[in-house]
Design a protein around this motif. Structure first.
Motif, PDB file in Angstrom:
ATOM      1  N   THR A  39       1.083  -1.131   0.209  1.00 52.98           N
ATOM      2  CA  THR A  39      -0.231  -0.261  -0.099  1.00 52.98           C
ATOM      3  C   THR A  39       1.154   1.130  -0.194  1.00 52.98           C
ATOM      4  N   ASP A  40       0.175   1.964  -0.735  1.00 50.17           N
ATOM      5  CA  ASP A  40       1.686   3.670  -0.907  1.00 50.17           C
ATOM      6  C   ASP A  40       0.668   4.921  -0.442  1.00 50.17           C
ATOM      7  N   TYR A  86       5.592   4.203   1.670  1.00 52.49           N
ATOM      8  CA  TYR A  86       4.841   2.899   1.148  1.00 52.49           C
ATOM      9  C   TYR A  86       5.001   1.812   2.384  1.00 52.49           C
ATOM     10  N   ASP A  87       4.224   0.973   2.416  1.00 49.49           N
ATOM     11  CA  ASP A  87       4.075  -0.473   3.351  1.00 49.49           C
ATOM     12  C   ASP A  87       4.055  -1.906   2.836  1.00 49.49           C
ATOM     13  N   SER A  89       3.474  -5.629   3.185  1.00 50.53           N
ATOM     14  CA  SER A  89       3.557  -7.253   3.666  1.00 50.53           C
ATOM     15  C   SER A  89       3.808  -8.532   3.416  1.00 50.53           C
ATOM     16  N   SER A 105       7.026  -7.674   8.028  1.00 50.08           N
ATOM     17  CA  SER A 105       6.619  -6.351   7.623  1.00 50.08           C
ATOM     18  C   SER A 105       7.526  -5.383   7.253  1.00 50.08           C
ATOM     19  N   GLU A 107       8.366  -1.437   5.635  1.00 52.92           N
ATOM     20  CA  GLU A 107       8.082  -0.032   5.006  1.00 52.92           C
ATOM     21  C   GLU A 107       9.244   0.742   3.739  1.00 52.92           C
ATOM     22  N   TRP A 128      12.546  -3.984   6.978  1.00 51.96           N
ATOM     23  CA  TRP A 128      11.744  -4.516   7.276  1.00 51.96           C
ATOM     24  C   TRP A 128      11.607  -4.415   8.555  1.00 51.96           C
TER      25      TRP A 128
END
Length: 205
Positions: A39-40, A86-87, A89, A105, A107, A128
Motif C-alpha cells: 500500500t502506498d 509505502y508499507d 507485508s 512487514s 516500509e 523490514w
C-alpha cells in the motif's frame, strides 16, 4: 576381529546418521500461502508487488549453517511519485518441511517518473521487521531474512526483493528423511556384535 570391527563401525555410522540435520525445502507459491501486499501514499503513482515467477518451483536442501538466496517478489512502480511512503507485508510459505510460514512487514519510500528520451526512472528504499526464527519438528532452527534495500535509483520500473533461508542447525534428526529410532539402532548394533562374537567363537573351536 575384522567382523567385530565392521559391526561396531556400522552401528556407529547409524548413530552418526541420526545426528545429521539436513533439511529439504520446497517453497510454496500463492496457492500454498505465499503472498505480498503493498500500500502506498502516492497520489499520481503506484507501487505494486507480485510474487517472483518460479517461486513455487524452488526446491533445495541445506545442511547446518548453509544458506539459500531465492527470488521472492517484485516491486513495480508506475505513474509519477515524489518520494511517497509505502508499507509492505509478505509471507513466505513452505510446502516442505511442514512448518509455520515466515511473516515479515516492511516500509520505505519510492519515487518514479517517466523522462523523455530516457524512459522511466525509479528509486526507493525498503526496511523490514524480519520474521521470527522457525523451529522444525526435528529441532532445527531456520531463519528467513527478507532483503533490505538501501537507496537505489535506476532506469527501470521493477526491482526484485530476495529472501535468504538459513539452516541454523540444532536438529537431532534429518528433516524429511527416515531415521532409525534409537532403540532400533541399539538392537541392530547389539545383534551385529553378538553375531560377530558367535562367529569368532566357532572359529576357535
Amino acid at each position: 576381529g575384522l567382523l567385530l570391527g565392521s559391526a561396531m563401525l556400522m552401528a556407529f555410522g547409524m548413530v552418526e546418521a541420526a545426528s545429521a540435520s539436513l533439511v529439504n525445502f520446497d517453497l510454496a507459491g500463492s496457492a500454498g500461502g505465499s503472498a505480498v501486499t503493498v500500500t502506498d501514499s502516492a497520489r499520481r503513482g503506484d507501487l505494486t508487488g507480485a510474487l517472483a515467477p518460479g517461486l513455487d518451483s524452488q526446491i533445495f536442501s541445506l545442511n547446518d549453517n548453509e544458506t539459500q538466496v531465492v527470488d521472492f517478489f517484485t516491486l513495480t512502480a508506475s505513474g509519477t511519485a515524489l518520494w511517497a511512503a509505502y508499507d509492505v507485508s509478505a509471507i513466505l510459505a513452505f510446502d516442505a518441511p511442514s512448518m509455520a510460514a515466515a511473516y515479515g512487514s516492511g516500509e520505505g519510500h519510492f519515487g518514479t517518473a517517466k523522462i523523455p528520451f530516457f524512459g522511466r526512472v525509479s528509486g526507493g528504499t525498503l526496511s523490514w521487521i524480519q520474521p521470527a526464527e522457525l523451529v522444525l519438528a526435528g529441532g532445527n532452527m531456520i531463519s528467513v531474512t527478507f532483503e533490505d534495500i538501501p537507496l537505489v535509483v535506476g532506469f527501470s520500473d521493477t526491482a526484485m526483493v530476495h529472501a535468504t533461508i538459513k539452516n541454523l542447525g540444532g536438529g537431532t534428526t534429518p528433516t524429511n528423511a527416515p531415521v532409525p529410532e534409537p532403540a532400533t539402532m541399539f538392537l541392530f548394533g547389539a545383534g551385529l556384535v553378538s553375531f560377530a562374537g558367535l562367529t569368532l567363537s566357532r572359529k576357535k573351536k
